[in-house]
Design a protein around this motif. Structure first.
Motif, PDB file in Angstrom:
ATOM      1  N   UNK A 179      -6.765   7.702   6.156  1.00  0.00           N
ATOM      2  CA  UNK A 179      -8.061   8.328   5.990  1.00  0.00           C
ATOM      3  C   UNK A 179      -8.184   8.873   4.577  1.00  0.00           C
ATOM      4  N   UNK A 180      -9.333   8.694   3.985  1.00  0.00           N
ATOM      5  CA  UNK A 180      -9.512   9.208   2.623  1.00  0.00           C
ATOM      6  C   UNK A 180      -9.589  10.731   2.634  1.00  0.00           C
ATOM      7  N   UNK A 181      -9.162  11.329   1.548  1.00  0.00           N
ATOM      8  CA  UNK A 181      -9.215  12.781   1.395  1.00  0.00           C
ATOM      9  C   UNK A 181     -10.606  13.144   0.894  1.00  0.00           C
ATOM     10  N   UNK A 182     -11.522  13.342   1.827  1.00  0.00           N
ATOM     11  CA  UNK A 182     -12.925  13.516   1.460  1.00  0.00           C
ATOM     12  C   UNK A 182     -13.145  14.815   0.692  1.00  0.00           C
ATOM     13  N   UNK A 183     -12.419  15.857   1.079  1.00  0.00           N
ATOM     14  CA  UNK A 183     -12.587  17.146   0.404  1.00  0.00           C
ATOM     15  C   UNK A 183     -12.167  17.044  -1.063  1.00  0.00           C
ATOM     16  N   UNK A 184     -11.032  16.373  -1.313  1.00  0.00           N
ATOM     17  CA  UNK A 184     -10.559  16.221  -2.690  1.00  0.00           C
ATOM     18  C   UNK A 184     -11.522  15.321  -3.492  1.00  0.00           C
ATOM     19  N   UNK A 185     -12.026  14.272  -2.839  1.00  0.00           N
ATOM     20  CA  UNK A 185     -12.981  13.378  -3.499  1.00  0.00           C
ATOM     21  C   UNK A 185     -14.249  14.133  -3.886  1.00  0.00           C
ATOM     22  N   UNK A 186     -14.750  15.007  -2.979  1.00  0.00           N
ATOM     23  CA  UNK A 186     -15.956  15.788  -3.264  1.00  0.00           C
ATOM     24  C   UNK A 186     -15.721  16.775  -4.399  1.00  0.00           C
ATOM     25  N   UNK A 187     -14.509  17.329  -4.473  1.00  0.00           N
ATOM     26  CA  UNK A 187     -14.181  18.242  -5.579  1.00  0.00           C
ATOM     27  C   UNK A 187     -14.216  17.519  -6.922  1.00  0.00           C
ATOM     28  N   UNK A 188     -13.724  16.286  -6.925  1.00  0.00           N
ATOM     29  CA  UNK A 188     -13.664  15.522  -8.176  1.00  0.00           C
ATOM     30  C   UNK A 188     -15.026  14.942  -8.563  1.00  0.00           C
ATOM     31  N   UNK A 189     -15.898  14.767  -7.585  1.00  0.00           N
ATOM     32  CA  UNK A 189     -17.228  14.174  -7.846  1.00  0.00           C
ATOM     33  C   UNK A 189     -18.295  15.100  -7.271  1.00  0.00           C
TER      34      UNK A 189
END
Length: 671
Positions: free
Chosen positions: A221-231
């Motif tokens: 599963x993708x790390x959605x929280x980390x992805x949202x932090x970066x974008x």
């Protein structure tokens, strides 16, 4: 295969670029095109390219800004090779190794460009599935755009072929089907791979670019929280939807995903907060306006729709009048279309085409520069603006204003006119403007955009001609003619060979190449050829006195008239030629047709007067009657005095005056 080896007479291997599940990839040199290309040996089942002609043609006709051009297919020793344009730059795999960080804006732009390319591939019939989207197969060009390389051609050409998989990027269905083919026991969850498999790979790839972390497999599963932090949360939402395990939950097509990327900024919380503030301010105003809009909105929409429908009808009528060479009527319709929808460029484009077709090159340039560019009502960012600049550039070329042509082409490219023909003609303009190196660069751009080999030869011929290398230029034009199926391009090549022969004073060779063109080209492409042939024949007849040249010129002019390409000069030359050959009756017939078609002027009456002199001289003295000659002479003299411009004299009129005086002094007319 080692570097230096030759593959057929056309390709020389430079080095091996890599090897993967799809095949072995080489950098090679295309000897005829004189450029580097990518040559890939397709692994897997062997198949006949001839048996896959429809699919091969689809691939070779692919033409998109974010895809390499498929140049050729080869079958050598039962092995199938593809040839594609070489894309300079770095792959995203290289950029990841260099620890390159990407902003959200960059990722959105890359995502939109990839989806644009996929939408184009998936819209083919049948759809072309890339099948191997990953950082290694996406190039970032020096211009900052992506190019989606190495799509799985073997899968497209052979429905029984199996797509491979790359952990971290491959969709679940593609992964499972590939394992199923490798397994002794059927796994049997998915039946086929479609466009949604590519969309999964796009999402997985952009996740890696955004976070620096690669999914370990489709179950990861993708790390959605980390992805949202970066974008941003909006960007993460797009990526999460694209990598859903169930294909039905993903975007349904590439265009839908493209729009999602386009709307990321609008979904950003900061944007939403701004909208909420603006909404609160406007709410009271909207309540008051709602009733009026409800009553009037539909009516306004209906009026606009009717105007657009009428405008489109008028533009279609403009095009029809152009094709029928009814240019006055075209201009009338243009004025009406502009009045109905003054903001659209389409009617302006049709009018510019009409000016160009009439060879009113200065008027065409003026129309684009003033009526279009200086028109405050027009939106100059419309796509048609590039085509209008192309007409201006070609008009400058016809006038041999090469520096101005180059400037017009550069404006064209600023409007996004990235088309192979534009770069081809830009290369020619640069060459004649003395910019040889830039011309070669422009030609290479055209080749990268899919310029055909015949056009490459043609353009090289133009460049050699501009450099004063006539023999090499003729050979390139000959090569173009030999392989081309484009009659217009062949006609241009024939005319340019004749130009080179004319510069060298080779009159007989001019006639030979024009007659070759006349026999090789369809009738609709012969107008300029016939006009040139008449000029050459008249010159040869004047030098040799042979009637065969006059006969050939007459036949050519009659063909021009039969095809409806005639002009005043066509009839004038035909009357002169018929008279020189002694065909006085035919000459008189065409002179009178000329009078009926173009109206009275001194030149037509002058021709008729000279014909009457020749007719009477064929009779016995007692049978001669010079009254018609006198009538034509008087009319010629009257119109000549009215039409004569300052310091403008006609030596034939002076001769006609002398003939008249001789007739009078001989007693043939009463004074």
């Amino acid at each position: 295969m080692r570097s230096g080896n030759e593959l057929s007479d056309t390709y020389q291997i430079i080095r091996k670029l890599g090897e993967g599940g799809g095949g072995i990839v080489y950098l090679a040199y295309h000897k005829r095109l004189r450029k580097e290309v990518v040559l890939k040996q397709i692994k897997g089942k062997r198949f006949s390219v001839a048996d896959k002609r429809q699919e091969v043609d689809i691939l070779k006709n692919l033409n998109h800004s974010y895809l390499p051009q498929v140049l050729d297919f080869l079958t050598i020793d039962h092995e199938v090779y593809t040839v594609m344009s070489y894309i300079p730059g770095k792959s995203f795999r290289q950029l990841l190794k260099e620890k390159r960080r990407f902003s959200q804006g960059e990722l959105i732009r890359y995502g939109m460009q990839i989806c644009s390319a996929l939408n184009y591939l998936h819209s083919q019939n049948p759809p072309v599935i890339h099948g191997d989207i990953k950082p290694a197969n996406i190039m970032l060009t020096p211009q900052g755009n992506i190019c989606l390389i190495d799509f799985n051609i073997s899968f497209f050409l052979d429905e029984n072929a199996v797509l491979g998989y790359t952990d971290g990027y491959t969709s679940p269905e593609q992964y499972i089907i590939a394992l199923d083919k490798e397994s002794e026991r059927s796994i049997g969850k998915y039946a086929k791979i479609d466009e949604k498999a590519d969309l999964y790979s796009v999402g997985a790839t952009l996740y890696h670019l955004a976070t620096g972390k690669k999914l370990s497999g489709y179950k990861d599963r993708l790390d959605r929280e980390y992805l949202a932090e970066r974008t941003s949360e909006a960007f993460a939402q797009v990526i999460a939807k694209s990598v859903e395990i169930d294909p039905k939950k993903r975007f349904q097509n590439a265009f839908e995903m493209f729009l999602a990327f386009q709307n990321v900024a609008k979904k950003d919380w900061r944007y939403q907060a701004l909208l909420r503030r603006q909404k609160a301010v406007r709410f009271g105003l909207l309540i008051g306006m709602a009733g009026c809009l409800a009553i009037g909105g539909y009516g306004i929409y209906r009026i606009r729709a009717e105007r657009v429908t009428e405008y489109n009808r008028l533009v279609a009528q403009q095009e029809e009048y152009r094709e029928n060479k009814e240019y006055d009527r075209q201009e009338e319709v243009f004025e009406e279309a502009v009045r109905i929808l003054p903001t659209s460029l389409e009617s302006y484009y049709q009018n510019a085409c009409a000016l160009f077709e009439q060879e009113a090159y200065e008027d065409c340039i003026s129309f684009v520069e003033y009526d279009v560019e200086e028109n405050e009502k027009l939106n100059l960012m419309q796509e048609r603006m590039a085509d209008l600049y192309y007409l201006a550039a070609e008009s400058h070329m016809e006038l041999e204003e090469y520096e101005e042509a180059v400037e017009a082409f550069e404006k064209l490219f600023q409007r996004g006119g990235f088309h192979q023909v534009y770069y081809r003609d830009y290369a020619v303009a640069l060459a004649y403007n003395g910019e040889e190196n830039e011309a070669e660069k422009a030609l290479n751009e055209a080749i990268d955009l899919g310029l055909g080999e015949d056009s490459v030869y043609y353009t090289r011929g133009e460049i050699k001609k501009s450099l004063g290398k006539p023999e090499e230029a003729v050979q390139d034009f000959r090569n173009c003619i030999e392989i081309s199926e484009d009659a217009k391009l062949k006609a241009r090549a024939y005319v340019l060979i004749q130009d080179l022969y004319e510069e060298q004073g080779r009159d007989l060779d001019q006639r030979e190449i024009l007659n070759e063109a006349r026999n090789a080209l369809p009738m609709e492409n012969q107008m300029l050829i016939l006009q040139r042939l008449v000029e050459v024949d008249l010159k040869l007849a004047g030098k040799s006195g042979e009637n065969s040249y006059l006969k050939e010129a007459s036949d050519a002019l009659l063909t021009v008239i039969d095809q409806g390409w005639d002009s005043y000069d066509t009839y004038n030359n035909l009357v002169i030629l018929m008279q020189k050959q002694g065909n006085l009756s035919d000459a008189e017939t065409y002179a009178k047709e000329m009078l009926e078609k173009y109206g009275e002027d001194y030149n037509i009456y002058k021709r008729l007067a000279f014909l009457e002199i020749d007719k009477q001289e064929q009779k016995q003295n007692r049978q001669r009657d010079y009254r018609s000659f006198e009538e034509y002479y008087e009319k010629a003299k009257k119109w000549y005095q009215e039409e004569q411009k300052e310091n403008d004299t006609d030596s034939e009129m002076e001769l006609l005056n002398q003939v008249y005086q001789q007739v009078v002094s001989g007693g043939w007319l009463s004074e």
